[in-house]
Design a protein around this motif. Structure first.
Motif, PDB file in Angstrom:
ATOM      1  N   VAL A  21       0.825  -1.203   0.000  1.00 52.62           N
ATOM      2  CA  VAL A  21       0.000   0.000   0.000  1.00 52.62           C
ATOM      3  C   VAL A  21       0.862   1.258   0.000  1.00 52.62           C
ATOM      4  CG1 VAL A  21      -1.805   1.268   1.242  1.00 52.62           C
ATOM      5  CG2 VAL A  21      -1.821  -1.238   1.229  1.00 52.62           C
ATOM      6  N   LEU A  22       0.436   2.250  -0.785  1.00 52.68           N
ATOM      7  CA  LEU A  22       1.016   3.589  -0.790  1.00 52.68           C
ATOM      8  C   LEU A  22      -0.093   4.579  -0.458  1.00 52.68           C
ATOM      9  CD1 LEU A  22       3.097   3.373  -4.096  1.00 52.68           C
ATOM     10  CD2 LEU A  22       4.054   3.544  -1.790  1.00 52.68           C
ATOM     11  N   ILE A  23       0.110   5.394   0.584  1.00 49.72           N
ATOM     12  CA  ILE A  23      -0.934   6.316   1.035  1.00 49.72           C
ATOM     13  C   ILE A  23      -0.421   7.745   0.937  1.00 49.72           C
ATOM     14  CG2 ILE A  23      -2.543   6.898   2.886  1.00 49.72           C
ATOM     15  CD1 ILE A  23      -2.041   4.140   4.071  1.00 49.72           C
ATOM     16  N   PRO A  24      -0.838   8.499  -0.083  1.00 50.05           N
ATOM     17  CA  PRO A  24      -0.428   9.905  -0.192  1.00 50.05           C
ATOM     18  C   PRO A  24      -1.253  10.778   0.729  1.00 50.05           C
ATOM     19  CG  PRO A  24      -1.900   9.358  -1.975  1.00 50.05           C
ATOM     20  CD  PRO A  24      -1.708   8.078  -1.181  1.00 50.05           C
ATOM     21  N   ASN A  25      -0.833  12.018   0.884  1.00 50.84           N
ATOM     22  CA  ASN A  25      -1.633  12.970   1.640  1.00 50.84           C
ATOM     23  C   ASN A  25      -2.882  13.322   0.850  1.00 50.84           C
ATOM     24  OD1 ASN A  25       0.245  13.212   3.765  1.00 50.84           O
ATOM     25  ND2 ASN A  25       1.440  14.697   2.595  1.00 50.84           N
ATOM     26  N   ARG A  26      -4.014  13.328   1.515  1.00 48.69           N
ATOM     27  CA  ARG A  26      -5.287  13.706   0.912  1.00 48.69           C
ATOM     28  C   ARG A  26      -5.515  13.000  -0.426  1.00 48.69           C
ATOM     29  NH1 ARG A  26      -2.917  18.143   2.803  1.00 48.69           N
ATOM     30  NH2 ARG A  26      -2.193  18.753   0.711  1.00 48.69           N
ATOM     31  N   PRO A  27      -5.638  11.685  -0.409  1.00 50.45           N
ATOM     32  CA  PRO A  27      -5.841  10.951  -1.666  1.00 50.45           C
ATOM     33  C   PRO A  27      -7.113  11.382  -2.381  1.00 50.45           C
ATOM     34  CG  PRO A  27      -6.267   9.536   0.232  1.00 50.45           C
ATOM     35  CD  PRO A  27      -5.653  10.789   0.770  1.00 50.45           C
ATOM     36  N   LYS A  28      -7.027  11.431  -3.713  1.00 52.65           N
ATOM     37  CA  LYS A  28      -8.185  11.827  -4.511  1.00 52.65           C
ATOM     38  C   LYS A  28      -8.873  10.633  -5.146  1.00 52.65           C
ATOM     39  CE  LYS A  28      -5.250  12.946  -8.528  1.00 52.65           C
ATOM     40  NZ  LYS A  28      -4.825  14.045  -9.439  1.00 52.65           N
ATOM     41  N   GLY A  29      -8.318   9.451  -4.956  1.00 50.85           N
ATOM     42  CA  GLY A  29      -8.895   8.235  -5.490  1.00 50.85           C
ATOM     43  C   GLY A  29      -8.119   7.034  -4.990  1.00 50.85           C
ATOM     44  N   ILE A  30      -8.684   5.861  -5.206  1.00 50.28           N
ATOM     45  CA  ILE A  30      -8.063   4.607  -4.779  1.00 50.28           C
ATOM     46  C   ILE A  30      -7.830   3.736  -6.007  1.00 50.28           C
ATOM     47  CG2 ILE A  30      -8.299   2.520  -3.373  1.00 50.28           C
ATOM     48  CD1 ILE A  30     -10.218   4.100  -1.567  1.00 50.28           C
ATOM     49  N   ILE A  31      -6.630   3.201  -6.129  1.00 50.52           N
ATOM     50  CA  ILE A  31      -6.298   2.296  -7.223  1.00 50.52           C
ATOM     51  C   ILE A  31      -6.109   0.892  -6.669  1.00 50.52           C
ATOM     52  CG2 ILE A  31      -4.449   1.632  -8.827  1.00 50.52           C
ATOM     53  CD1 ILE A  31      -4.099   4.579  -9.471  1.00 50.52           C
ATOM     54  N   HIS A  32      -6.871  -0.045  -7.236  1.00 49.74           N
ATOM     55  CA  HIS A  32      -6.653  -1.457  -6.938  1.00 49.74           C
ATOM     56  C   HIS A  32      -5.823  -2.014  -8.083  1.00 49.74           C
ATOM     57  CE1 HIS A  32      -8.362  -5.795  -6.474  1.00 49.74           C
ATOM     58  NE2 HIS A  32      -7.109  -5.700  -6.073  1.00 49.74           N
ATOM     59  N   PHE A  33      -4.564  -2.357  -7.780  1.00 46.72           N
ATOM     60  CA  PHE A  33      -3.657  -2.823  -8.828  1.00 46.72           C
ATOM     61  C   PHE A  33      -3.471  -4.333  -8.755  1.00 46.72           C
ATOM     62  CE2 PHE A  33       0.441  -4.087 -10.501  1.00 46.72           C
ATOM     63  CZ  PHE A  33       0.388  -3.534 -11.774  1.00 46.72           C
ATOM     64  N   ILE A  34      -3.572  -4.982  -9.919  1.00 49.42           N
ATOM     65  CA  ILE A  34      -3.288  -6.416 -10.038  1.00 49.42           C
ATOM     66  C   ILE A  34      -2.333  -6.599 -11.212  1.00 49.42           C
ATOM     67  CG2 ILE A  34      -4.217  -8.737 -10.288  1.00 49.42           C
ATOM     68  CD1 ILE A  34      -6.953  -7.699  -9.488  1.00 49.42           C
ATOM     69  N   GLY A  35      -1.204  -7.247 -10.950  1.00 50.79           N
ATOM     70  CA  GLY A  35      -0.188  -7.427 -11.980  1.00 50.79           C
ATOM     71  C   GLY A  35      -0.360  -8.715 -12.758  1.00 50.79           C
ATOM     72  N   GLY A  36       0.648  -9.010 -13.572  1.00 50.04           N
ATOM     73  CA  GLY A  36       0.613 -10.168 -14.439  1.00 50.04           C
ATOM     74  C   GLY A  36       1.059 -11.439 -13.744  1.00 50.04           C
ATOM     75  N   ALA A  37       0.858 -12.557 -14.432  1.00 49.16           N
ATOM     76  CA  ALA A  37       1.239 -13.858 -13.879  1.00 49.16           C
ATOM     77  C   ALA A  37       2.730 -13.886 -13.578  1.00 49.16           C
ATOM     78  CB  ALA A  37       0.883 -14.962 -14.878  1.00 49.16           C
ATOM     79  N   PHE A  38       3.071 -14.431 -12.420  1.00 50.56           N
ATOM     80  CA  PHE A  38       4.440 -14.674 -11.983  1.00 50.56           C
ATOM     81  C   PHE A  38       5.189 -13.408 -11.557  1.00 50.56           C
ATOM     82  CE2 PHE A  38       3.502 -17.912 -15.303  1.00 50.56           C
ATOM     83  CZ  PHE A  38       3.323 -18.989 -14.446  1.00 50.56           C
ATOM     84  N   VAL A  39       4.810 -12.226 -12.034  1.00 46.51           N
ATOM     85  CA  VAL A  39       5.496 -11.003 -11.616  1.00 46.51           C
ATOM     86  C   VAL A  39       4.665 -10.216 -10.600  1.00 46.51           C
ATOM     87  CG1 VAL A  39       6.856 -10.750 -13.695  1.00 46.51           C
ATOM     88  CG2 VAL A  39       4.577  -9.732 -13.607  1.00 46.51           C
ATOM     89  N   ALA A  40       3.476 -10.710 -10.261  1.00 40.54           N
ATOM     90  CA  ALA A  40       2.595  -9.986  -9.347  1.00 40.54           C
ATOM     91  C   ALA A  40       2.665 -10.499  -7.918  1.00 40.54           C
ATOM     92  CB  ALA A  40       1.154 -10.060  -9.837  1.00 40.54           C
ATOM     93  N   THR A  41       3.585 -11.425  -7.640  1.00 38.38           N
ATOM     94  CA  THR A  41       3.704 -11.910  -6.263  1.00 38.38           C
ATOM     95  C   THR A  41       4.299 -10.849  -5.348  1.00 38.38           C
ATOM     96  OG1 THR A  41       5.824 -12.904  -6.849  1.00 38.38           O
ATOM     97  CG2 THR A  41       3.895 -14.341  -6.934  1.00 38.38           C
ATOM     98  N   ALA A  42       5.083  -9.931  -5.904  1.00 38.14           N
ATOM     99  CA  ALA A  42       5.682  -8.845  -5.115  1.00 38.14           C
ATOM    100  C   ALA A  42       5.560  -7.548  -5.900  1.00 38.14           C
ATOM    101  CB  ALA A  42       7.137  -9.157  -4.791  1.00 38.14           C
ATOM    102  N   PRO A  43       4.348  -7.026  -6.066  1.00 35.51           N
ATOM    103  CA  PRO A  43       4.138  -5.878  -6.957  1.00 35.51           C
ATOM    104  C   PRO A  43       4.893  -4.628  -6.557  1.00 35.51           C
ATOM    105  CG  PRO A  43       2.171  -6.331  -5.652  1.00 35.51           C
ATOM    106  CD  PRO A  43       3.098  -7.484  -5.443  1.00 35.51           C
ATOM    107  N   LYS A  44       5.195  -4.453  -5.268  1.00 34.67           N
ATOM    108  CA  LYS A  44       5.894  -3.230  -4.873  1.00 34.67           C
ATOM    109  C   LYS A  44       7.327  -3.213  -5.379  1.00 34.67           C
ATOM    110  CE  LYS A  44       7.516  -4.561  -0.224  1.00 34.67           C
ATOM    111  NZ  LYS A  44       7.416  -4.224   1.207  1.00 34.67           N
ATOM    112  N   TYR A  45       7.823  -4.355  -5.819  1.00 30.10           N
ATOM    113  CA  TYR A  45       9.149  -4.414  -6.428  1.00 30.10           C
ATOM    114  C   TYR A  45       9.049  -4.444  -7.953  1.00 30.10           C
ATOM    115  CZ  TYR A  45      10.505  -5.650  -1.673  1.00 30.10           C
ATOM    116  OH  TYR A  45      10.681  -5.650  -0.309  1.00 30.10           O
TER     117      TYR A  45
END
Length: 265
Positions: A21-45
């Motif tokens: 999770v990344l939480i900016p100051n005063r968020p204007k929206g929420i993004i639900h991110f889902i990555g691709g097969a095999f590379v989405a196990t650690a999306p923050k990297y």
């Protein structure tokens, strides 16, 4: 597009109920991110640059990791459950206070299919979906060595590619969509998805053809330090880095502008 400073300081990554999770100051929206097969196990990297850029533009990013299985319906359900659990925890702890923020799904490759399933099978409210390098190929083409395995038993995803198309056509309810295809992507199926969505929402589907490959969303802006003398290897590395960085930055800005046309690019 010119290089300008990011709109906000990039917040620190947090782990909340198993999501990154990344939480900016005063968020204007929420993004639900889902990555691709095999590379989405650690999306923050694997998707760090893309997600941090979106957070710098004022979006609270919740990236739910994937454990790959053949059952994409279960994967979609798990991703949705994880996302909702994370939102609940953020509200409960006061890290997210404003209710009613618009929620956008952002997916890459298999992540696109999962967002399409989420919005077709479950009761969710989305302000829009960003679908990068959509892939809905059968298991035989998507999984290495599966053809050898299928000599013994038929292997296919649930739902199958055909069933997925039917579900989208009959139940998909997100009106506003951005489809992104990369010029050198040989496994993208956005051109199949595009007329399907445009038939349902003719004035709400945007399509962008950008420079890059299927892996452009996971490229990183990694510095290359030149030695005491500028070698041919340094020249090649700088050339490759400039190309990858240019494609990645073009992608991030295109997504940010679609999310909010007032974004300063």
């Amino acid at each position: 597009m010119s290089d300008r400073p990011m709109a906000q300081r990039v917040p620190a990554w947090q782990d909340v109920t198993g999501s990154s999770v990344l939480i900016p100051n005063r968020p204007k929206g929420i993004i639900h991110f889902i990555g691709g097969a095999f590379v989405a196990t650690a999306p923050k990297y694997t998707y760090r640059f893309l997600l941090e850029y979106l957070a710098s533009q004022g979006y609270l990013v919740i990236a739910t990791p994937l454990i790959n299985t053949l059952n994409h319906k279960e994967m979609a359900q798990e991703a949705l459950n994880r996302f909702e659990q994370t939102c609940d925890r953020l509200y409960a702890t006061g890290q997210l206070r404003k209710r009613g923020l618009p929620v956008y799904g952002v997916g890459h490759s298999l992540g696109c299919k999962l967002h399409l399933l989420i919005s077709s099978l479950f009761s969710v409210k989305r302000a829009g979906n960003v679908l990068m390098a959509y892939n809905n190929y059968p298991a035989r083409r998507s999984i290495p060595f599966v053809e050898q395995l299928s000599l013994l038993t038929e292997v296919e995803f649930t739902p199958s590619p055909e069933q997925t198309q039917d579900l989208i056509a009959n139940h998909y309810g997100v009106r506003r969509n951005l489809l992104i295809k990369f010029q050198d992507d040989t496994i993208d199926q956005s051109l199949i998805l595009r007329p399907l969505l445009e038939g349902m929402f003719p004035d709400w589907v945007s399509f962008r053809l950008l420079k890059g490959t299927h892996l452009t969303p996971i490229a990183q802006d990694i510095p290359w330090e030149v030695g005491q003398s500028f070698s041919p290897l340094d020249a090649m590395a700088q050339w490759v880095k400039q190309g990858l960085s240019r494609d990645l930055k073009s992608l991030t800005r295109e997504v940010a502008f679609w999310l909010d046309p007032t974004t300063r690019l």
